[in-house]
Scaffold this active site. Structure first.
Site, mmCIF file in Angstrom:
data_model
loop_
_atom_site.group_PDB
_atom_site.id
_atom_site.type_symbol
_atom_site.label_atom_id
_atom_site.label_comp_id
_atom_site.label_asym_id
_atom_site.label_seq_id
_atom_site.Cartn_x
_atom_site.Cartn_y
_atom_site.Cartn_z
ATOM 1 N N ARG A 1 0.839 -1.200 0.000
ATOM 2 C CA ARG A 1 0.000 0.000 0.000
ATOM 3 C C ARG A 1 0.872 1.246 0.000
ATOM 4 N NH1 ARG A 1 -4.571 -1.689 4.559
ATOM 5 N NH2 ARG A 1 -5.267 -3.579 3.498
ATOM 6 N N SER B 1 -7.976 -1.423 1.084
ATOM 7 C CA SER B 1 -8.923 -1.763 2.141
ATOM 8 C C SER B 1 -9.658 -0.538 2.680
ATOM 9 C CB SER B 1 -8.199 -2.507 3.268
ATOM 10 O OG SER B 1 -9.106 -3.031 4.203
ATOM 11 N N HIS B 2 -9.435 -0.214 3.945
ATOM 12 C CA HIS B 2 -10.166 0.855 4.619
ATOM 13 C C HIS B 2 -9.456 2.204 4.516
ATOM 14 C CE1 HIS B 2 -7.261 -1.014 7.250
ATOM 15 N NE2 HIS B 2 -7.258 0.040 8.031
ATOM 16 N N ASP C 1 -16.217 -1.501 4.820
ATOM 17 C CA ASP C 1 -15.074 -0.712 4.372
ATOM 18 C C ASP C 1 -14.956 -0.756 2.853
ATOM 19 O OD1 ASP C 1 -14.147 -3.315 4.054
ATOM 20 O OD2 ASP C 1 -12.105 -2.831 4.670
ATOM 21 N N ASP D 1 -13.186 -2.425 0.595
ATOM 22 C CA ASP D 1 -13.196 -3.690 -0.149
ATOM 23 C C ASP D 1 -14.139 -4.719 0.453
ATOM 24 O OD1 ASP D 1 -11.550 -4.045 2.099
ATOM 25 O OD2 ASP D 1 -10.353 -5.589 1.116
ATOM 26 N N ASP E 1 -14.487 -6.256 3.296
ATOM 27 C CA ASP E 1 -14.141 -7.358 4.195
ATOM 28 C C ASP E 1 -14.324 -6.990 5.666
ATOM 29 O OD1 ASP E 1 -11.962 -5.640 4.336
ATOM 30 O OD2 ASP E 1 -10.450 -7.222 4.193
ATOM 31 N N ARG E 2 -14.450 -5.709 5.981
ATOM 32 C CA ARG E 2 -14.676 -5.280 7.371
ATOM 33 C C ARG E 2 -16.110 -4.814 7.554
ATOM 34 N NH1 ARG E 2 -9.132 -3.282 9.742
ATOM 35 N NH2 ARG E 2 -7.713 -4.025 8.122
ATOM 36 N N GLU F 1 -11.214 -10.452 14.244
ATOM 37 C CA GLU F 1 -10.213 -9.500 14.704
ATOM 38 C C GLU F 1 -10.907 -8.265 15.266
ATOM 39 O OE1 GLU F 1 -6.548 -10.278 11.582
ATOM 40 O OE2 GLU F 1 -8.033 -8.761 11.092
ATOM 41 N N SER G 1 -10.180 -5.409 14.713
ATOM 42 C CA SER G 1 -10.137 -4.342 13.710
ATOM 43 C C SER G 1 -11.288 -4.475 12.715
ATOM 44 C CB SER G 1 -8.797 -4.355 12.984
ATOM 45 O OG SER G 1 -8.510 -5.650 12.477
ATOM 46 N N LYS H 1 -11.701 -12.318 5.723
ATOM 47 C CA LYS H 1 -12.789 -11.769 6.513
ATOM 48 C C LYS H 1 -13.876 -11.296 5.561
ATOM 49 C CE LYS H 1 -9.797 -7.747 7.336
ATOM 50 N NZ LYS H 1 -8.464 -8.370 7.234
#
Length: 622
Positions: free
Chosen positions: A77, A172-173, A340, A342, A344-345, A428, A430, A441
């Site tokens: 990233r 991601s986020h 988020d 992508d 996954d969260r 997690e 997070s 996730k």
């Protein structure tokens, strides 16, 4: 022969006049009377010699190593401007392919999945990756429409299509846009993020690279669902961003029950997609549940996430939080969730109530065999959490009589356990929750799990339970982990100096080696142990050391320090605090941040965080 991609390939790349010259010569000499047949024959002959001219449309580009291409916890990233530097993306992608060629006997002629969260610069990057993939021997690419594939959807597609792996373009986020972040990572054939032994090879290749190869070909139109034959025997399949994933969810959850429940007049909910890739799947889900589109917020994926920071927490999902806490000029709905960039969260909210990620995974595990068909049929083999995650899940595992695993931060550590049938549900702190259905996730999975719990706890015509009721009942049964996390983001080093975050961690590590805190009393707490967490994988015996400093107290309370690997610039310190209340003394009224203030005071004094970083306040408190 018209439209044959191999013929087009041969006639456009290095042999444009060969066939026509040969036909004309033969015809002029009267050797054959049917030039069309000669043309077809020559084409077939050249195709049979395909391997001898396969390099005609390849370009070998000289390059040199570029510093800083080490893959972190969730890929590489950096700022968009960094990736847009000449050769930057190409160097890393070529290093990935060389690493795969070394470690995967089936790499040549393989199938890969390609997609991402749609953030700024992904359209350009996709075309680059397609050309390089084919140049390096990949035969087939499965690409999300418009480049959109949520991280959970990529994991699911890899497993369903038996692909060698997948390339995911996401940060991601982290925020997106011309001045913000871009990222890329690789997932293996079981759908899991690349393990360290593979990312180490990729990094080594980035430090010695001298050239990369790309294929001369026009861009692929990924805006429509279609399949393309590409010269050289390659194929591109552009697939729906949501269809395959939604079919998998139907195998896990009871959609008939969920459809009926979500349409009830006495239940309301809202989902905030934060203008990330979750919008595609969430829109398809709402259609499947026959609910109005009004339950969705920010459900159109945008390259800059509409200016939002797509991190589903109490700070960045502010609009959703205002709705759920009655600050938006209307009564709050019963249930709310955010995703988020992508997908996954996830963050789970009730009316005026926040479910911590640690409690969320524990509550899902508690109810899974009661209301989710997948677990009713397959049972629960074990549970797992990341080391900083609160210990609520441990107490559920004890009651269920199944193993509990404490692993380092990073979803890849759960995957070995799931592949060995030792873990069914994991999470997690997070905001990551998931299960063995894929190897990532999965934000939408977590939301469907919560909707299933609410449906189970709210029989039609009977007494019902709110999100808060469900959490408080859980605390009365299992006790309560009062839990809080402080994030100190973007800590920069003075030129020529060590980053103060690293200095802080080095000092804490020295303290663990000396044993200086063991047995001491800090405030109202007595230190039982202080260590730098190390994990020995029970499946393959590998050891991951140096995963975070833990101060463990005799009453079960904990303080944890860790550097995050998910930022694109600077360092991020994460400070975690947990205080455990037994079921018979649980305090339902106190807020976790308030309850953990005394632990925070101890942590800041022990670490000298403020003195070293100059940060008086955390960037985010969760």
């Amino acid at each position: 022969m018209a439209g044959d991609p191999d013929v087009e390939y041969l006639t456009k790349n290095g042999v444009p006049d060969l066939i026509n010259d040969l036909v004309a010569t033969l015809a002029d000499k009267g050797v054959l009377e049917r030039p069309d047949s000669v043309h077809d024959f020559c084409c077939e002959w050249l195709k049979s010699k395909r391997s001898e001219v396969a390099l005609v449309d390849l370009e070998k580009v000289p390059t040199t190593p570029i510093e800083g291409q080490k893959t972190g916890t969730s890929g590489l990233r950096k700022k968009v401007a960094v990736f847009k530097q000449p050769h930057y993306l190409e160097n890393w992608v070529q290093s990935l392919f060389r690493a795969l060629a070394q470690t995967e006997p089936e790499f040549l002629g393989c199938t890969l999945v390609l997609g991402g969260d749609g953030r700024y610069w992904s359209e350009e990057a996709i075309q680059t990756i397609i050309k390089m993939a084919f140049a390096n021997g990949v035969k087939t690419l499965i690409v999300g429409q418009n480049g959109l594939l949520a991280t959970p959807a990529v994991s699911a597609l890899i497993r369903k299509e038996k692909a060698l792996g997948g390339i995911i373009m996401t940060a991601s986020h982290n925020p997106g846009g011309p001045d913000d972040d871009w990222g890329i990572k690789y997932n293996r054939r079981n759908g899991e993020p690349a393990p360290e032994n593979l990312t180490d090879i990729i990094y080594a290749e980035t430090k010695s690279i001298s050239s990369y190869v790309t294929k001369k070909m026009p861009p692929i139109d990924i805006s429509k669902l279609a399949s393309y034959n590409v010269a050289g025997g390659h194929k591109v399949h552009v697939v729906s961003s949501s269809e395959g994933y939604l079919e998998l969810m139907k195998e896990i959850f009871d959609f008939d029950k969920l459809r009926k429940f979500c349409q009830r007049a006495d239940f309301s909910f809202v989902l905030d997609c934060m203008n990330g890739v979750a919008g595609a799947a969430a829109t398809a889900l709402i259609d499947e549940l026959e609910c109005p589109k009004s339950v969705l917020m920010n459900n159109k994926p945008k390259p800059d996430f509409g200016g939002l920071h797509p991190d589903p927490n109490l700070k960045y999902a502010e609009a959703l939080v205002d709705i759920m806490y009655g600050r938006a000029g209307r009564p709050p709905p019963d249930f709310g969730a955010a995703f988020d960039g992508d997908a996954d969260r996830n963050m789970i909210l009730g009316r005026h109530f926040f479910i911590t990620p640690s409690d969320s995974v524990a509550i899902i595990a508690h109810y899974a065999q009661k209301c989710i068909p997948f677990f009713q049929a397959n049972g629960i083999q074990g549970l797992a959490r990341s080391m900083p995650t609160a210990t609520s899940l441990d107490r559920v595992a004890a009651k269920l009589g199944v193993p509990i695993y404490e692993v380092p931060t990073g979803w890849k550590f759960f995957c070995n356990l799931m592949d060995a049938d030792q873990c069914s549900i994991c999470g997690e702190e997070s905001f990551g929750t998931g299960s063995r259905h894929i190897r990532e996730k999965d934000g939408l999975w977590a939301v469907l799990a919560w909707l299933s719990i609410l449906e189970y706890c709210n029989p039609e015509g009977g007494p019902g339970k709110s999100v808060q009721d469900i959490a408080e009942d859980f605390w009365r049964e299992y006790g309560r982990s009062l839990y809080c996390r402080y994030d100190y983001e973007g800590i920069e080093a003075t030129t020529g100096q060590t980053n103060p975050a690293e200095t802080m961690m080095a000092g804490l590590n020295a303290l663990t080696v000396s044993g200086g805190l063991k047995g001491r009393t800090l405030g109202a707490y007595k230190v039982q142990e202080m260590d730098n967490f190390a994990y020995s994988d029970p499946v393959d015996g590998s050891v991951a050391a140096g995963q975070g400093i833990r101060i463990l107290f005799t009453d079960g309370s904990r303080i944890i320090f860790r550097l995050s690997g998910t930022g694109s610039s600077g360092a991020t310190i994460r400070l975690y605090m947990e205080k455990v209340q037994a079921p018979d003394v649980v305090d339902l009224s106190i807020a976790s941040p308030e309850a953990c203030k005394d632990l925070a005071k101890i942590a800041l004094e022990v670490s000298n965080l403020v003195g070293l970083t100059g940060r008086d306040e955390p960037t985010v408190i969760t």
